[in-house]
Design a protein around this motif. Structure first.
Motif, PDB file in Angstrom:
ATOM      1  N   LEU A 134       0.721  -1.338  -0.034  1.00  0.00           N
ATOM      2  CA  LEU A 134      -0.033   0.071  -0.115  1.00  0.00           C
ATOM      3  C   LEU A 134       0.823   1.173  -0.039  1.00  0.00           C
ATOM      4  N   SER A 135       2.373   0.996  -0.081  1.00  0.00           N
ATOM      5  CA  SER A 135       3.142   2.256  -0.216  1.00  0.00           C
ATOM      6  C   SER A 135       3.081   2.899  -1.449  1.00  0.00           C
ATOM      7  N   LEU A 136       2.533   2.033  -2.614  1.00  0.00           N
ATOM      8  CA  LEU A 136       2.344   2.814  -3.902  1.00  0.00           C
ATOM      9  C   LEU A 136       0.684   3.517  -3.704  1.00  0.00           C
ATOM     10  N   LEU A 153       7.186   5.246  -4.520  1.00  0.00           N
ATOM     11  CA  LEU A 153       6.366   5.195  -3.248  1.00  0.00           C
ATOM     12  C   LEU A 153       6.102   6.475  -2.398  1.00  0.00           C
ATOM     13  N   ALA A 154       5.025   6.506  -1.782  1.00  0.00           N
ATOM     14  CA  ALA A 154       4.692   7.520  -0.674  1.00  0.00           C
ATOM     15  C   ALA A 154       3.743   7.182   0.287  1.00  0.00           C
ATOM     16  N   ILE A 155       3.755   7.684   1.435  1.00  0.00           N
ATOM     17  CA  ILE A 155       2.244   7.174   2.255  1.00  0.00           C
ATOM     18  C   ILE A 155       1.899   8.396   2.840  1.00  0.00           C
ATOM     19  N   SER A 156       0.615   8.694   2.430  1.00  0.00           N
ATOM     20  CA  SER A 156      -0.180   9.867   3.284  1.00  0.00           C
ATOM     21  C   SER A 156      -0.346   9.510   4.403  1.00  0.00           C
ATOM     22  N   GLN A 157      -0.721  10.682   5.175  1.00  0.00           N
ATOM     23  CA  GLN A 157      -1.269  10.728   6.593  1.00  0.00           C
ATOM     24  C   GLN A 157      -2.587   9.986   6.958  1.00  0.00           C
ATOM     25  N   GLU A 158      -3.225   9.890   5.876  1.00  0.00           N
ATOM     26  CA  GLU A 158      -4.514   8.933   6.079  1.00  0.00           C
ATOM     27  C   GLU A 158      -4.292   7.578   6.182  1.00  0.00           C
ATOM     28  N   VAL A 159      -3.384   7.234   5.037  1.00  0.00           N
ATOM     29  CA  VAL A 159      -2.893   5.720   4.952  1.00  0.00           C
ATOM     30  C   VAL A 159      -2.033   5.474   6.249  1.00  0.00           C
ATOM     31  N   ARG A 160      -1.243   6.147   6.718  1.00  0.00           N
ATOM     32  CA  ARG A 160      -0.310   5.939   7.763  1.00  0.00           C
ATOM     33  C   ARG A 160      -1.141   5.680   8.760  1.00  0.00           C
ATOM     34  N   PHE A 163      11.072   1.200   3.837  1.00  0.00           N
ATOM     35  CA  PHE A 163       9.524   1.590   3.992  1.00  0.00           C
ATOM     36  C   PHE A 163       9.329   1.920   5.416  1.00  0.00           C
ATOM     37  N   ARG A 164      10.369   1.395   6.357  1.00  0.00           N
ATOM     38  CA  ARG A 164      10.270   2.016   7.877  1.00  0.00           C
ATOM     39  C   ARG A 164      10.541   3.503   7.742  1.00  0.00           C
ATOM     40  N   ASP A 165      11.133   4.269   6.885  1.00  0.00           N
ATOM     41  CA  ASP A 165      11.491   5.782   6.757  1.00  0.00           C
ATOM     42  C   ASP A 165      10.206   6.155   6.081  1.00  0.00           C
ATOM     43  N   LEU A 166       9.678   5.747   5.158  1.00  0.00           N
ATOM     44  CA  LEU A 166       8.417   6.019   4.787  1.00  0.00           C
ATOM     45  C   LEU A 166       7.352   6.294   5.812  1.00  0.00           C
TER      46      LEU A 166
END
Length: 306
Positions: free
Chosen positions: A30-32, A173-180, A223-226
């Motif tokens: 889900l990082s995509l 790859l990026a993770i939005s606040q909502e997905v986080r 991914f941990r950093d993301l």
């Protein structure tokens, strides 16, 4: 401690690590952004871990079991069932990114992450594999992709091709606040409270901290950093102690238990087909996104308001 023989099929990579790395793999998938937002905005109640966690775990395990131990006929039926569900997953004008649940490029990424789920659980316990073994595993993993309607020619043909594809995807790859926030609730098991109320909160309180540690530990550092998760020397020592226990569990026969677990899912799938039961259950959608309370049981809604 004796190392298992070099795996040549995905079924040879089953280890106890897989029981604690599933959420880490979900984070990878889900990082995509189009995949992450598609799940975050989901209205598919019948397939949501927030509403039906046991059913979601069963259907995911069934997919993996068919990809590793099933026949082409099994996989063809599952492929059609998944495509039907994914047709209900699509972006709206308000979505932050455009997505479609059946988009082949997105499903290729999901399949690549599922391959890493199997590969990583073995190498985390027993060390890296040589090129010949990796080439064999990549070829054997093709059903993970074709089961999601990815064309066979689009799946990497060997390990260098897989590495090239994987590395090319990392900058996207990026993770939005909502997905986080979604990931945090999965990693500490607090999502179970949405499905089960008080019992779910109890399970999260008891097992959540350890599961969060294992989720962070099973994630590659990128991914941990993301996720903006830290990883200290103390965390590493605790993680390695759990891995030591998992190696012993494997040695005492847990890998055979896990293989049986997958076999049972194949048999369950075939029984459902024979009885005419939808293999993924009845498709249920809600008008509201699940993250906004869609599809929540009445007694849980009353509990949340209280």
């Amino acid at each position: 401690m004796r190392t298992p023989r070099t795996p040549t099929r995905l079924a040879d990579t089953f280890t106890t690590v897989g029981t604690t790395s599933s959420v880490a793999n979900i984070v990878m998938q889900l990082s995509l952004p189009p995949v992450g937002e598609g799940v975050s905005e989901s209205r598919v109640v019948s397939g949501s871990p927030r509403r039906r966690p046991v059913k979601r775990a069963r259907t995911t395990a069934t997919y993996l079991a068919l990809a590793t131990l099933g026949t082409e006929d099994d996989r063809a039926v599952m492929r059609e069932a998944i495509a039907e569900v994914h047709r209900a997953v699509h972006s709206t004008p308000e979505s932050p990114v455009r997505y479609s649940g059946n988009a082949a490029d997105l499903q290729l990424w999901v399949a690549a992450c599922l391959f890493r789920f199997f590969l990583d659980q073995f190498t985390t316990l027993y060390g890296p594999l040589d090129r010949a073994a990796l080439d064999q595993l990549v070829a054997n993993a093709a059903p993970l992709a074709t089961g999601l309607n990815v064309k066979p020619a689009d799946w990497p043909q060997d390990w260098p091709a897989f590495e090239t594809y994987w590395d090319s995807m990392l900058p996207r790859l990026a993770i939005s606040q909502e997905v986080r926030r979604d990931f945090e609730s999965l990693a500490d098991l607090s999502f179970l409270a949405e499905a089960w109320g008080g019992p779910g909160r109890l399970l999260s309180a008891v097992f959540g901290p350890t599961y969060h540690l294992m989720t962070r530990g099973n994630l590659p550092s990128h991914f941990r950093d993301l996720m903006r998760w830290s990883w200290t020397d103390a965390d590493q020592r605790r993680f390695e102690r759990v891995l030591w226990l998992q190696r012993w569990a494997d040695r005492l026969g847990n890998r055979s238990v896990i293989r049986l677990f997958y076999r049972l899912h194949v048999w369950d799938f075939r029984l459902r087909r024979r009885l005419g039961i939808p293999v993924l259950g009845r498709l249920r959608l809600s008008e509201a996104m699940i993250r906004d309370g869609g599809g929540q049981r009445r007694w849980l809604r009353r509990s949340a308001r209280g």
